[in-house]
Scaffold this active site. Structure first.
Site, PDB file in Angstrom:
ATOM      1  N   LYS A   9       0.832  -1.203   0.000  1.00 51.55           N
ATOM      2  CA  LYS A   9       0.000   0.000   0.000  1.00 51.55           C
ATOM      3  C   LYS A   9       0.877   1.268   0.000  1.00 51.55           C
ATOM      4  O   LYS A   9       2.095   1.188   0.218  1.00 51.55           O
ATOM      5  CB  LYS A   9      -0.920  -0.038   1.227  1.00 51.55           C
ATOM      6  N   TYR A  49     -12.028  -2.958  -3.378  1.00 57.24           N
ATOM      7  CA  TYR A  49     -12.600  -2.995  -2.028  1.00 57.24           C
ATOM      8  C   TYR A  49     -14.129  -3.029  -2.040  1.00 57.24           C
ATOM      9  O   TYR A  49     -14.758  -2.656  -1.048  1.00 57.24           O
ATOM     10  CB  TYR A  49     -12.087  -1.808  -1.208  1.00 57.24           C
ATOM     11  N   PHE A  57     -15.537   3.031   6.858  1.00 57.44           N
ATOM     12  CA  PHE A  57     -14.160   3.400   6.499  1.00 57.44           C
ATOM     13  C   PHE A  57     -13.902   3.335   4.993  1.00 57.44           C
ATOM     14  O   PHE A  57     -12.789   3.615   4.542  1.00 57.44           O
ATOM     15  CB  PHE A  57     -13.154   2.519   7.247  1.00 57.44           C
ATOM     16  N   ARG A  85      -1.278 -14.658   4.078  1.00 57.73           N
ATOM     17  CA  ARG A  85      -2.059 -13.986   5.135  1.00 57.73           C
ATOM     18  C   ARG A  85      -1.347 -14.111   6.483  1.00 57.73           C
ATOM     19  O   ARG A  85      -1.371 -13.190   7.299  1.00 57.73           O
ATOM     20  CB  ARG A  85      -3.474 -14.585   5.222  1.00 57.73           C
ATOM     21  N   THR A  91      -5.283  -7.818  10.651  1.00 56.67           N
ATOM     22  CA  THR A  91      -5.666  -6.527  10.057  1.00 56.67           C
ATOM     23  C   THR A  91      -5.227  -5.349  10.934  1.00 56.67           C
ATOM     24  O   THR A  91      -4.741  -4.342  10.433  1.00 56.67           O
ATOM     25  CB  THR A  91      -7.192  -6.488   9.834  1.00 56.67           C
ATOM     26  N   ARG A 102       2.830  -6.846   9.334  1.00 60.52           N
ATOM     27  CA  ARG A 102       2.097  -5.805  10.068  1.00 60.52           C
ATOM     28  C   ARG A 102       2.540  -5.736  11.519  1.00 60.52           C
ATOM     29  O   ARG A 102       2.578  -4.653  12.117  1.00 60.52           O
ATOM     30  CB  ARG A 102       0.592  -6.060   9.964  1.00 60.52           C
ATOM     31  N   ASN A 112      -1.880  -0.052   7.304  1.00 61.41           N
ATOM     32  CA  ASN A 112      -1.382  -1.395   7.646  1.00 61.41           C
ATOM     33  C   ASN A 112      -0.561  -2.054   6.537  1.00 61.41           C
ATOM     34  O   ASN A 112      -0.494  -3.280   6.452  1.00 61.41           O
ATOM     35  CB  ASN A 112      -2.514  -2.288   8.165  1.00 61.41           C
ATOM     36  N   HIS A 115      -1.738  -5.467   1.412  1.00 64.43           N
ATOM     37  CA  HIS A 115      -2.968  -6.232   1.189  1.00 64.43           C
ATOM     38  C   HIS A 115      -2.602  -7.632   0.722  1.00 64.43           C
ATOM     39  O   HIS A 115      -1.681  -7.804  -0.058  1.00 64.43           O
ATOM     40  CB  HIS A 115      -3.833  -5.569   0.099  1.00 64.43           C
ATOM     41  N   GLU A 126      -9.177 -10.920  -7.633  1.00 68.17           N
ATOM     42  CA  GLU A 126      -8.269  -9.776  -7.516  1.00 68.17           C
ATOM     43  C   GLU A 126      -7.167  -9.807  -8.579  1.00 68.17           C
ATOM     44  O   GLU A 126      -6.819  -8.763  -9.149  1.00 68.17           O
ATOM     45  CB  GLU A 126      -7.684  -9.730  -6.096  1.00 68.17           C
TER      46      GLU A 126
END
Ligand code: DAT
Ligand code: MG
Length: 149
Positions: A9, A49, A57, A85, A91, A102, A112, A115, A126
């Site tokens: 990100k 998203y 948010f 993950r 998250t 993270r 964070n 993704h 995706e």
């Protein structure tokens, strides 16, 4: 072979953490099959998203993802979706375990770092959203016999 979509990100790019993130997936033994450094359009961010569009948010998230460049990637390997993950962590970075990306590199849910697709079907959606088939490279690392029996 299983594939997942990973995106560094804007905070990860701005903070100079691109190399640290890529290194974790490389040294784990997964294979990079696609990567691009890019500005994200509002349309792409909203589609990516879409599952969160009713959440409070959502607008802030789209603003953030479109605010500065990202690195979009596809990684492949046995079990890569769930394993990525785990490498990424929870998250909320404050509850993400130390040793996860993270857990080690950030402190707020809205910043964070990264993704990662949450399921195989999500990954397929995706990857198709962010990459054309021509942008994905099928190749074999020379390390393969030293990674897999
Ligand atoms: P993840 O990125 O771990 O898959 P998610 O899909 O639930 O998490 O949410 C997508 C992103 O939205 C998340 O990385 C950061 C943001 N987000 C989630 N929950 C949030 C919240 N309560 N407040 C602010 N941003 C949030
Ligand atoms: Mg998610």
């Amino acid at each position: 072979m299983e594939r997942t979509f990973i995106m560094i990100k804007p905070d990860g790019v701005q903070r100079g953490l691109i190399g640290d993130v890529i290194k974790r997936f490389e040294t784990k033994g997964f294979t990079l099959v696609g990567m691009k450094f890019m500005a994200v359009s509002r349309e792409l961010a909203e589609q990516h998203y879409d599952v969160h569009k009713e959440r409070p948010f959502f607008q802030g998230l789209v603003d953030f993802i479109t605010s500065s460049p990202v690195v979009a990637m596809v990684w492949s390997g046995e079990g890569v979706v769930a394993s990525a993950r785990k490498i990424i962590g929870a998250t909320n970075p404050l509850t993400a375990e130390p040793g996860t990306l993270r857990g080690d590199f950030c402190i707020e849910v809205g910043r964070n770092l990264i993704h990662g697709s949450d399921a195989i079907e999500t990954a397929q959606r995706e990857i198709a959203l962010w990459f054309s088939e021509a942008e994905l490279v099928t190749w074999e690392t020379h390390s393969k016999p030293w990674l897999c029996e």
